[in-house]
Design a protein around this motif. Structure first.
Motif, short mmCIF file in Angstrom:
data_model
loop_
_atom_site.label_atom_id
_atom_site.label_comp_id
_atom_site.label_asym_id
_atom_site.label_seq_id
_atom_site.Cartn_x
_atom_site.Cartn_y
_atom_site.Cartn_z
N THR A 181 26.43 20.52 -4.42
CA THR A 181 26.47 19.08 -4.25
C THR A 181 25.26 18.55 -3.51
N LYS A 217 25.69 15.72 -1.98
CA LYS A 217 26.35 14.91 -0.95
C LYS A 217 26.68 15.83 0.21
N SER A 270 41.02 19.16 -5.30
CA SER A 270 40.82 18.22 -4.22
C SER A 270 40.31 18.96 -2.99
N TYR A 287 35.06 9.96 -4.98
CA TYR A 287 35.26 9.77 -3.54
C TYR A 287 35.20 8.29 -3.25
N TYR A 312 38.17 16.13 -7.96
CA TYR A 312 37.28 16.68 -8.97
C TYR A 312 38.06 17.01 -10.24
N HIS A 371 43.61 14.81 1.37
CA HIS A 371 42.27 15.08 0.85
C HIS A 371 41.60 13.79 0.39
N SER A 403 31.39 10.02 -7.63
CA SER A 403 30.36 10.47 -6.73
C SER A 403 29.25 11.19 -7.50
N SER A 418 30.52 16.91 1.21
CA SER A 418 31.52 17.44 0.29
C SER A 418 30.98 18.70 -0.38
N SER A 475 33.11 14.29 -9.85
CA SER A 475 33.70 14.19 -8.53
C SER A 475 33.92 12.72 -8.19
N TYR A 499 38.36 13.96 -1.44
CA TYR A 499 37.44 14.22 -2.54
C TYR A 499 38.23 14.82 -3.70
#
Lengths: 118, 111
Positions: free
Chosen positions: A97, A99, B94, B50, B33, B29, B55, A102, B48, B31
């Motif tokens: 990632t 980011k 997640s 968020y 996916y 959670h 994201s 995450s 993903s 995040y």
């Protein structure tokens, strides 16, 4: 570009033998995470371990152990005294990632099928 | 132990039809996916999500795909017009910022 290579397609062992699964990764990032997941015949993905790039300590959890070596970009996984229930596909994965907060976006290797026979 | 739940476990659909795959992530959670695994192949990242927006997404996640978090608990993947090559296992995952926890998957078969 990030890449994970699991060169072993399938490994067959007899119960109680040790088995080592190889994982080689490529990344230009200095901060990253490496993972191992198990996929049994039922199909789900089971998290086994997460290791960050700053921690090269080897880890042991029961019959499982992991050897992380940044010098060779490898994160190998050993099952000691294998059992039939260890039969599964094992995936190595790298967090890629962009980011920083995450780590769930993963680049998976192709997986290694482990077959343990009685 | 908290877990990610996906429904249905198996869905068969005709080519060209729309499908919605559903997921209930772990409650604290942040995040979320979606991943895809074509039979016998590796697991591939799709998208993903968020803070109520995408994201990151992969090249696979084209205009026929969309994701949504319609309420506080569900996370869905919609495929607008399915193709034969969309047949795969779809995994929801997640994370609270660390490792991702995966659901048991939905096997999508397009006929």
């Amino acid at each position: 570009a990030q890449k994970v290579t699991q060169a072993q397609t399938e490994i067959s062992v007899v119960e109680k033998e040790d088995v080592t699964l190889d994982c080689v990764y490529e990344t230009r990032d200095t901060t990253y995470y490496l993972f191992w997941y198990k996929q049994p015949p039922s199909g789900e993905l089971v998290f086994l371990i997460r290791r960050n790039s700053f921690d090269e300590q080897n880890e042991i959890s029961g019959r499982y152990s992991w050897n992380f070596q940044k010098s060779t970009s490898s994160f190998n996984f050993t099952i000691t005294a294998s059992q039939v229930v260890d039969s599964a596909v094992y995936f190595c994965a790298l967090s890629v990632t962009t980011k920083t907060d995450s780590w769930g976006k993963l680049q998976f290797g192709a997986g290694t099928q482990v077959v343990v026979t009685p | 132990e908290p877990e990610v739940t996906q429904t249905p476990s198996h869905q068969v659909t005709q080519m060209g039809q729309e499908v919605i795959l559903r997921c209930v992530p772990i409650s604290n959670h942040l995040y979320f996916y979606w991943y895809r695994q074509i039979l016998g192949q590796k697991v591939e990242f799709l998208v993903s999500f968020y803070n109520n927006e995408i994201s990151e997404k992969s090249e696979i996640f084209d205009d026929q795909f969309s994701v949504e978090r319609p309420d506080g608990s569900n996370f869905t993947l919609k495929i607008r017009s399915t193709k034969l090559e969309d047949s795969a296992m779809y995994f929801c995952a997640s994370s609270e910022g660390g490792e991702a926890f995966f659901g048991q998957g939905t096997r999508l078969t397009v006929v």
